[in-house]
Design an enzyme around this catalytic site. Structure first.
Site, PDB file in Angstrom:
ATOM      1  N   CYS A  48       0.827  -1.204   0.000  1.00  0.00           N
ATOM      2  CA  CYS A  48       0.000   0.000   0.000  1.00  0.00           C
ATOM      3  C   CYS A  48       0.866   1.261   0.000  1.00  0.00           C
ATOM      4  O   CYS A  48       0.732   2.123  -0.868  1.00  0.00           O
ATOM      5  CB  CYS A  48      -0.905  -0.036   1.230  1.00  0.00           C
ATOM      6  N   ALA A 318      -6.619  -2.065   0.771  1.00  0.00           N
ATOM      7  CA  ALA A 318      -5.913  -1.739   2.010  1.00  0.00           C
ATOM      8  C   ALA A 318      -6.875  -1.655   3.197  1.00  0.00           C
ATOM      9  O   ALA A 318      -6.588  -2.177   4.279  1.00  0.00           O
ATOM     10  CB  ALA A 318      -5.180  -0.413   1.835  1.00  0.00           C
ATOM     11  N   HIS A 436     -25.147  23.089   0.284  1.00  0.00           N
ATOM     12  CA  HIS A 436     -25.201  23.594  -1.093  1.00  0.00           C
ATOM     13  C   HIS A 436     -24.148  24.688  -1.268  1.00  0.00           C
ATOM     14  O   HIS A 436     -24.010  25.530  -0.392  1.00  0.00           O
ATOM     15  CB  HIS A 436     -26.590  24.178  -1.368  1.00  0.00           C
TER      16      HIS A 436
HETATM   17  P1  FAD Z   1       0.806  -5.740   1.885  1.00  0.00           P
HETATM   18  O1  FAD Z   1       0.527  -4.299   1.878  1.00  0.00           O
HETATM   19  O2  FAD Z   1       1.198  -6.381   0.607  1.00  0.00           O
HETATM   20  O3  FAD Z   1       1.947  -5.971   2.964  1.00  0.00           O
HETATM   21  C1  FAD Z   1       2.498  -7.238   3.168  1.00  0.00           C
HETATM   22  C2  FAD Z   1       3.873  -7.079   3.786  1.00  0.00           C
HETATM   23  O4  FAD Z   1       4.341  -8.355   4.186  1.00  0.00           O
HETATM   24  C3  FAD Z   1       4.916  -6.539   2.795  1.00  0.00           C
HETATM   25  O5  FAD Z   1       5.535  -5.406   3.346  1.00  0.00           O
HETATM   26  C4  FAD Z   1       5.905  -7.697   2.613  1.00  0.00           C
HETATM   27  O6  FAD Z   1       7.234  -7.247   2.452  1.00  0.00           O
HETATM   28  C5  FAD Z   1       5.743  -8.435   3.936  1.00  0.00           C
HETATM   29  N1  FAD Z   1       6.109  -9.861   3.865  1.00  0.00           N
HETATM   30  C6  FAD Z   1       5.692 -10.772   2.945  1.00  0.00           C
HETATM   31  N2  FAD Z   1       6.183 -11.997   3.255  1.00  0.00           N
HETATM   32  C7  FAD Z   1       6.929 -11.829   4.363  1.00  0.00           C
HETATM   33  C8  FAD Z   1       7.671 -12.732   5.181  1.00  0.00           C
HETATM   34  N3  FAD Z   1       7.737 -14.053   4.920  1.00  0.00           N
HETATM   35  N4  FAD Z   1       8.342 -12.232   6.250  1.00  0.00           N
HETATM   36  C9  FAD Z   1       8.265 -10.908   6.554  1.00  0.00           C
HETATM   37  N5  FAD Z   1       7.556 -10.023   5.832  1.00  0.00           N
HETATM   38  C10 FAD Z   1       6.883 -10.482   4.760  1.00  0.00           C
HETATM   39  N6  FAD Z   1      -5.814  -0.579  -2.259  1.00  0.00           N
HETATM   40  C11 FAD Z   1      -6.673   0.390  -1.869  1.00  0.00           C
HETATM   41  O7  FAD Z   1      -7.431   0.175  -0.928  1.00  0.00           O
HETATM   42  N7  FAD Z   1      -6.700   1.616  -2.503  1.00  0.00           N
HETATM   43  C12 FAD Z   1      -5.882   1.896  -3.543  1.00  0.00           C
HETATM   44  O8  FAD Z   1      -5.940   3.003  -4.087  1.00  0.00           O
HETATM   45  C13 FAD Z   1      -4.979   0.898  -3.982  1.00  0.00           C
HETATM   46  N8  FAD Z   1      -4.141   1.134  -5.014  1.00  0.00           N
HETATM   47  C14 FAD Z   1      -3.249   0.170  -5.384  1.00  0.00           C
HETATM   48  C15 FAD Z   1      -2.384   0.428  -6.448  1.00  0.00           C
HETATM   49  C16 FAD Z   1      -1.465  -0.523  -6.845  1.00  0.00           C
HETATM   50  C17 FAD Z   1      -0.536  -0.228  -7.989  1.00  0.00           C
HETATM   51  C18 FAD Z   1      -1.390  -1.764  -6.141  1.00  0.00           C
HETATM   52  C19 FAD Z   1      -0.378  -2.801  -6.515  1.00  0.00           C
HETATM   53  C20 FAD Z   1      -2.244  -2.035  -5.087  1.00  0.00           C
HETATM   54  C21 FAD Z   1      -3.187  -1.073  -4.705  1.00  0.00           C
HETATM   55  N9  FAD Z   1      -4.079  -1.316  -3.670  1.00  0.00           N
HETATM   56  C22 FAD Z   1      -4.973  -0.345  -3.295  1.00  0.00           C
HETATM   57  C23 FAD Z   1      -4.103  -2.611  -2.943  1.00  0.00           C
HETATM   58  C24 FAD Z   1      -3.383  -2.504  -1.574  1.00  0.00           C
HETATM   59  O9  FAD Z   1      -2.071  -2.044  -1.773  1.00  0.00           O
HETATM   60  C25 FAD Z   1      -3.375  -3.855  -0.899  1.00  0.00           C
HETATM   61  O10 FAD Z   1      -4.691  -4.355  -0.841  1.00  0.00           O
HETATM   62  C26 FAD Z   1      -2.829  -3.744   0.510  1.00  0.00           C
HETATM   63  O11 FAD Z   1      -1.507  -3.260   0.508  1.00  0.00           O
HETATM   64  C27 FAD Z   1      -2.870  -5.107   1.195  1.00  0.00           C
HETATM   65  O12 FAD Z   1      -2.365  -4.969   2.481  1.00  0.00           O
HETATM   66  P2  FAD Z   1      -1.736  -6.205   3.257  1.00  0.00           P
HETATM   67  O13 FAD Z   1      -1.413  -5.697   4.627  1.00  0.00           O
HETATM   68  O14 FAD Z   1      -2.614  -7.386   3.132  1.00  0.00           O
HETATM   69  O15 FAD Z   1      -0.410  -6.588   2.451  1.00  0.00           O
END
Ligand code: FAD
Length: 449
Positions: A48, A318, A436
């Protein structure tokens, strides 16, 4: 398979992954007085903050400024042609990210942050850089990564991670995938003067959105000069960047200086989890409605495992990841009233059921629509291109969904999302006095009678 040489440290809760799901859950649990560790192998903030929501929105804002400057004569201002300085745009984005990463660090003040990759040794123990950590509760919040189509020449395409750090603007860009991520990049790069072509496999762009809204966005973006080809199956990328694709059995090609592949995302599963009987569904960790991990055999007795956010494949947003974290901690109930937005120009947003989903479910519905072009604020802003569509149950007036294409759609949809969460009827929105002139008056006008 426990590594007996491993030094062991014990926590009440271990969270793996410091994205919006993980870091918020860790901070909430620490605020409840629990001893919490969060393990992160990369930067704090996850996809995110570093490769998703925030960097794209920083670029969206630069794109909006470029469009506003380009259209300034409409507002009686002479500003000349905008000059796009991509390195400066990227540097602005990076400054925003650095500031937010610091804020996440502060949110985690009462949490032990462990840097490195977590691997499961057994259900209650993870190893990071040769050290072992145990807990009776572990939340897996490891997110997702971009999927690349398995076609010849796939290595020639950029992923959404990679395009966020290019320093030279291509003159033309082919985007494979017309979903939320692909369309945001299409809108951004087109505003920077790049000739953009989108190749989408489905019949319409933005597959999860209401078809009327998606069609409206497609028309608006085509008017801005973006070429959008639907029902296009990409088969190969050749050196020199010619993309081969088929539409209804006919072979076609498109050429560009750069190609972006934005065809979806796949959960990232920590090593060792598959060895302890965890159930997977389409590559995601299967969970129940309390975010507890499901097992193929019996669940381990000494630990409760949760999987939240993108890694459980339920809703890759997110704010959904954050909500899942609260559900895992027992601080919230799971809901499917989750607004979603695409930050194109014009913006689109939705919450609840689409018209197509209502029809498939055989729901008796009433639909109200209102246009931005009859709203004073929209005209004053120079944003007449937009529609709000509200769907309610025709018998009970229950709010079922809201779909918006137009300026500030993502902010506007929240009123309906909140009303739906509170169980309010559609009439509650039209009864409420709306200031408004504001765009919220379009939402009020769209309430079906
Ligand atoms: P993530 O944010 O992916 O975080 C997971 C973390 O776990 C990462 O930092 C990774 O390094 C860490 N990790 C993984 N495996 C391990 C391990 N074995 N050991 C230690 N650390 C590890 N969502 C919205 O709501 N609004 C938006 O506008 C939006 N725009 C987006 C634009 C793009 C280009 C992309 C790609 C995504 C977008 N998203 C958006 C989606 C959003 O980014 C994700 O849904 C969100 O980040 C998911 O959060 P999370 O905590 O599940 O995982």
């Amino acid at each position: 398979m426990l590594n007996s040489d491993c030094a062991m440290e014990n926590f009440d809760l271990i969270v793996i992954g410091a994205g919006p799901g993980g870091y918020e859950a860790a901070a909430e649990a620490a605020a409840l007085g629990r001893r919490v560790a969060v393990i992160e192998r990369d930067e704090l903030g996850g996809t995110c903050l570093n490769r998703g929501c925030i960097p794209t929105k920083a670029l969206c804002r630069s794109a909006e400024v470029a469009m506003t400057v380009g259209n300034s004569s409409e507002f009686g201002i002479s500003a000349g042609e905008p000059v796009i300085d991509l390195p400066r745009i990227m540097a602005r984005k990076d400054e925003i990210l650095a500031g937010l990463r610091e804020s996440v660090g502060m949110v985690l003040n009462d949490v032990t942050v462990i840097r490195g990759e977590a691997k499961f040794i057994c259900a209650s123990t993870v190893e990071v850089n040769g050290e072992c950590y145990t807990a009776h509760e572990i939340i897996v919040a490891t997110g997702s990564r971009p999927v690349m189509l398995d076609i010849p020449g796939k290595e020639l395409a950029l992923s959404s991670d990679e395009i966020l750090s290019i320093q030279t603007l291509p003159s033309s860009l082919i985007i494979i995938g017309g979903g939320v991520i692909g369309m945001e990049f299409a809108s951004i790069f087109s505003a920077f003067g790049v000739k953009v072509t989108v190749l989408e496999y489905c019949k319409e762009i933005l597959p999860p959105f209401d078809v009327e809204i998606a069609k409206r966005l497609r028309t608006s973006l085509k008017r801005r000069g973006i070429e959008i080809v639907t029902s296009a199956q990409v088969t190969a990328i050749n050196p020199g960047l010619t993309v081969e694709y088929e539409v209804k059995g006919k072979s076609k090609t498109a050429e560009a200086e750069q190609v972006l592949m934005a065809v979806g995302r796949r959960p990232v599963v920590p090593e060792g989890l598959d060895g302890i009987g965890v159930r997977f569904e389409r590559g995601a960790i299967a969970v129940d409605d309390n975010m507890k991990v499901l097992f193929d055999g019996s669940a381990p007795e000494n630990v409760t495992l949760y999987a939240i956010g993108d890694v459980n494949g339920r809703c890759m947003l997110a704010h959904a990841a954050y909500m899942h974290g609260l559900v895992a901690l027992g601080k919230a109930k799971l809901t499917d009233i989750i607004p979603a937005a695409v930050f194109t120009w014009p913006e689109c947003a939705m919450v609840g059921l689409t018209e197509e989903q209502c029809a498939a479910a055989g729901r008796q519905i009433k639909i109200g629509k209102a246009m931005f072009r009859s709203n004073g604020k929209a005209l004053a802003m120079g944003e007449p291109d937009g529609l709000v569509k509200i769907i309610a149950d025709s018998e009970t007036d229950e709010l079922l969904g809201c779909h918006i294409c137009g300026a500030h759609a993502a902010d506007l949809v929240q009123e309906v999302a909140t009303a739906m969460t509170a169980g309010l009827k559609a009439s509650a929105i039209s009864t409420a006095v709306h200031a408004h002139p504001t765009l919220t008056e379009v939402v009020k006008a769209a309430v079906p009678k």
